[in-house]
Design a protein around this motif. Structure first.
Motif: not given
Length: 349
Positions: A163, A196, A200
């Motif tokens: 992340v 994404r 994330q």
């Protein structure tokens, strides 16, 4: 956690095919035998059965099932027997041929599958319909729905846990700006939701909640009747908490005015090998009623027996073992009926 239960010793595909052929022969179809075999084989085993059946008898198993059974029971058995990617491709095609903005099937396929699973669905769609899923989506949808759905089904997201918190913070601000402006179909909002990774996206939505004091989805309820906003909420729920999403789909299917058999069948057949146990737990937490009891109280006959066979998870599976003792399957037909009778008694029916 899956609920599918497979015997410790599985007959050969040829033996399963012989038993299925017997179930189709004679004056009446032996539905219980069909359930006892197909409802207790995993995807790879079911595929071998289909291939072996075609080789031995010169006929597709799905065609034989279509000839011998009908109604909601037939749909449940057919969907379950299909390979998962093939199943999703057929569900997607069905949803597109009867396109309605409130139909969540395409959102579920795009957002509740892994990247590899979604890629396999697109391949299966090519093979079955000689067109791309993206092509048919673009042809059957318009406006904001096309703008959202085409990139959703086209995506191949990164599946890793990494992340970027700096990115999460900046994109949380972007999402907040677009929602504040009611620009729900803005290209930046669509880009974030459709590209994404799951990790994330969850980090971004958590940042949104922490920084702005409310959950992202709650900000998408300005107009409860807006079907595009409902689609955005469904996409986020499928990404972040699929078990709660599908528990709600099952609950609405059961509690609505008349049972929505298609939705109920879809949840059980598509999630039995994935996370149906978690869905059952979410359903129980929300309603205080076991999902299998709710299903038994709202369905009947062979359709009910098929769903219950996929729903009921043996203790060995719950504890982490993937196989059920063979003795369970030697008693399976009688035990399943006794269990259904018990559920009916509890439900007062």
């Amino acid at each position: 956690m899956a609920t599918l239960t497979v015997p410790a010793t599985v007959p050969s595909p040829a033996e399963d095919c012989e038993q299925l052929r017997k179930a189709f022969e004679g004056w009446g179809t032996n539905e219980a035998l069909i359930i006892s075999i197909l409802a207790h084989r995993n995807a790879s085993q079911r595929l071998l059965i289909r291939e072996t059946y075609a080789r031995i008898y010169g006929q597709m198993l799905l065609k034989s099932l279509n000839d011998e059974i009908s109604g909601d029971f037939e749909r449940a058995v057919i969907l379950w027997t299909l390979d998962p990617a093939e199943r999703d491709a057929m569900l997607a095609n069905e949803a597109l041929r009867n396109w309605k903005p409130q139909n969540p099937v395409l959102i579920e396929i795009a957002c509740a599958r892994t990247s590899n699973e979604l890629f396999a669905v697109r391949q299966a769609y090519h093979a079955l319909f000689k067109r791309s899923l993206e092509e048919d989506l673009a042809a059957h949808t318009t406006g904001t729905f096309r703008k959202l759905l085409v990139p959703l089904v086209s995506s191949y997201r990164y599946e890793g846990p990494e992340v970027n918190m700096k990115l999460a913070k900046s994109e949380a601000k972007i999402l907040h700006e677009k929602i504040s402006d009611k620009a729900y179909d803005h290209e930046d909002l669509i880009r974030i939701l459709t590209t994404r990774s799951k990790a994330q996206l969850i980090a971004t939505l958590n940042q949104f909640n922490n920084e702005f004091g409310s959950a992202f989805n709650k900000n998408l309820k300005s107009d409860p009747k807006d079907e595009f906003l409902a689609s955005l909420r469904a996409a986020v729920r499928c990404f972040c908490c699929p078990e709660r999403y599908f528990a709600k789909v099952a609950r609405v299917a059961i509690e609505g005015l008349g049972t929505d058999e298609n939705a109920l069948t879809r949840v059980i057949t598509t999630r039995a090998e994935v996370d149906l146990q978690l869905i059952k737990e979410a359903y129980m937490k929300r309603t205080s009623v076991p999902l299998d009891r709710a299903v038994a109280g709202d369905t009947s006959g062979d359709y009910e027996r098929m769903l219950i066979a996929l729903l009921v998870c043996a203790p060995d599976v719950v504890s982490g073992r993937k196989e059920m003792p063979s003795i369970f399957f030697s008693l399976q037909r009688n035990a399943s009926q006794l269990y259904i009778n018990f559920l009916r008694l509890v439900n007062g029916s």
